[in-house]
Design an enzyme around this catalytic site. Sequence first.
Site, short mmCIF file in Angstrom:
data_model
loop_
_atom_site.label_atom_id
_atom_site.label_comp_id
_atom_site.label_asym_id
_atom_site.label_seq_id
_atom_site.Cartn_x
_atom_site.Cartn_y
_atom_site.Cartn_z
N GLU A 156 47.76 46.88 46.94
CA GLU A 156 48.41 47.62 48.03
C GLU A 156 49.46 46.74 48.72
O GLU A 156 50.50 47.24 49.17
CB GLU A 156 47.36 48.13 49.02
CG GLU A 156 46.54 49.29 48.44
CD GLU A 156 45.12 49.42 48.97
OE1 GLU A 156 44.38 50.27 48.44
OE2 GLU A 156 44.72 48.68 49.88
N ASP A 195 35.49 49.55 51.02
CA ASP A 195 34.86 50.29 52.12
C ASP A 195 33.81 49.41 52.80
O ASP A 195 33.69 49.40 54.02
CB ASP A 195 34.18 51.57 51.61
CG ASP A 195 35.13 52.49 50.87
OD1 ASP A 195 36.31 52.56 51.26
OD2 ASP A 195 34.68 53.13 49.90
N ASN A 198 44.09 45.88 49.77
CA ASN A 198 43.77 45.01 48.63
C ASN A 198 45.09 44.43 48.09
O ASN A 198 46.18 44.79 48.52
CB ASN A 198 42.94 45.74 47.57
CG ASN A 198 43.70 46.90 46.91
OD1 ASN A 198 44.92 46.97 46.97
ND2 ASN A 198 42.96 47.81 46.31
N1 LIG Z 1 33.81 40.81 41.17
C1 LIG Z 1 33.58 40.45 42.43
N2 LIG Z 1 32.78 39.40 42.74
C2 LIG Z 1 32.55 39.04 43.99
N3 LIG Z 1 33.05 39.68 45.07
C3 LIG Z 1 33.83 40.73 44.84
C4 LIG Z 1 34.15 41.19 43.52
N4 LIG Z 1 34.95 42.27 43.61
C5 LIG Z 1 35.12 42.47 44.95
N5 LIG Z 1 34.46 41.56 45.67
C6 LIG Z 1 34.41 41.45 47.14
O1 LIG Z 1 34.79 42.70 47.71
C7 LIG Z 1 36.04 42.57 48.39
C8 LIG Z 1 36.86 43.83 48.22
O2 LIG Z 1 37.13 44.03 46.86
P1 LIG Z 1 38.51 44.64 46.34
O3 LIG Z 1 39.62 43.71 46.67
O4 LIG Z 1 38.29 45.03 44.92
O5 LIG Z 1 38.64 45.94 47.26
P2 LIG Z 1 39.35 47.35 46.97
O6 LIG Z 1 40.29 47.21 45.81
O7 LIG Z 1 39.88 47.84 48.25
O8 LIG Z 1 38.12 48.24 46.56
P3 LIG Z 1 37.96 49.84 46.66
O9 LIG Z 1 39.26 50.39 47.15
O10 LIG Z 1 37.57 50.25 45.28
O11 LIG Z 1 36.86 50.04 47.63
C9 LIG Z 1 36.66 41.29 47.84
O12 LIG Z 1 37.57 40.74 48.76
C10 LIG Z 1 35.42 40.43 47.64
O13 LIG Z 1 34.95 39.93 48.87
MG LIG Z 2 40.45 49.83 48.91
#
Ligand SMILES: Nc1ncnc2c1ncn2[C@@H]1O[C@H](COP(=O)(O)OP(=O)(O)OP(=O)(O)O)[C@@H](O)[C@H]1O
Ligand SMILES: [Mg+2]
Length: 335
Positions: free
Chosen positions: A211, A274, A208
């Site tokens: 990271e 995930d 993300n």
């Molecule tokens: N508020 C939102 N609205 C629409 N899509 C979202 C939203 N939040 C996340 N997403 C979708 O999910 C994807 C992954 O989200 P994010 O970047 O928050 O992952 P993350 O931080 O690795 O999550 P985690 O580690 O909690 O599983 C984003 O790239 C997008 O496609």
């Molecule tokens: Mg993640």
Amino acid sequence: MSDLAQTISEVFRQKKVVIVGDLVADQYLSGTIDRVSREAPVFILRHDETVTLPGAAANAAANVASLGGRAVAVGLVGDDANGRELSSKLDECGVETGYVIASRNVTTTTKVRILAGQVHAVRQQVIRVDYENSKPIADDIRAALIANLRSASEDADAIIVSDYNYGVADHALFETALEIAREREIPITVDSRFRLAEFQQATSATPNQEEVEQLLGKGFSAADCDRLRERFGLEALLVTNGSKGMMLVEAGKPYLQIDAVGSPEAVDVTGAGDTVIAVYSLGLASGLSFADAARIANHAGGLVVMKKGTATVSLDELIASMRADGGFSMSKPAV
Ligand SMILES: Nc1ncnc2c1ncn2[C@@H]1O[C@H](COP(=O)(O)OP(=O)(O)OP(=O)(O)O)[C@@H](O)[C@H]1O
Ligand SMILES: [Mg+2]
């Protein structure tokens, strides 16, 4: 344009994806505020229910299964109530758990969210309690994990390494995963909470924004990401960015910004990453391009954040979301 629904359901079906990494029990303990305690100035919560859901690598596995893929989990739980509950939840989701080791020397990593509210009010999270395994993983268990990864991957179409820094995905295990992926010529993808730099030479990774910032600093550009991709020996790097969607950088191609889809009001963003790695990897396992796999994963991520708790997306939901977005023409699967 091919019929998206048919293409996706046909190519996803029965693709075998091995998910190796940190299996976590995501627990939701909810109760009703009863009265004020006489012991201390705190509320007393009357327990209503405790629900356990697959978290971390287990969540990625559940998301592969919910889209019709064959999900095989390789990992470690404790020989305890939470471990048994997690394994049975995975079974219910259709994830194969024959390669999950249950050890008496390990505590199942469990994240307990305490949800509280008045009788008719919405429950809200007041605190999270994490149970983490503090003991190092013994050598015989490490060897068994590697042996399980080998057996599980015999006819795999992709491998996902899901690392939440709880110790399963160490150097030896990752090297084995790389070796299998090379031998079988299948994609291997990585999601690592804190240690992306330790998982080089995979096919792709899905960090993300935060990271990547830890590696490149704030305000990084697509060109910076491409250099990182090259330095880590990845064919593609998919950087997720919550409600801003995601960015794909691929060797020798212009970068691709993919906007988030769905409602701007997310209900619960837990585990969106995930879902993304699960769907992206299932797409790559099916021979889709990085761009098509990422676009589909973006829809799945947008859907899953509309659900409470760690959740999965069904094929019907995914297809409806893609159709509502006007669909997109996918290049023909490569296999
Ligand atoms: N508020 C939102 N609205 C629409 N899509 C979202 C939203 N939040 C996340 N997403 C979708 O999910 C994807 C992954 O989200 P994010 O970047 O928050 O992952 P993350 O931080 O690795 O999550 P985690 O580690 O909690 O599983 C984003 O790239 C997008 O496609
Ligand atoms: Mg993640």
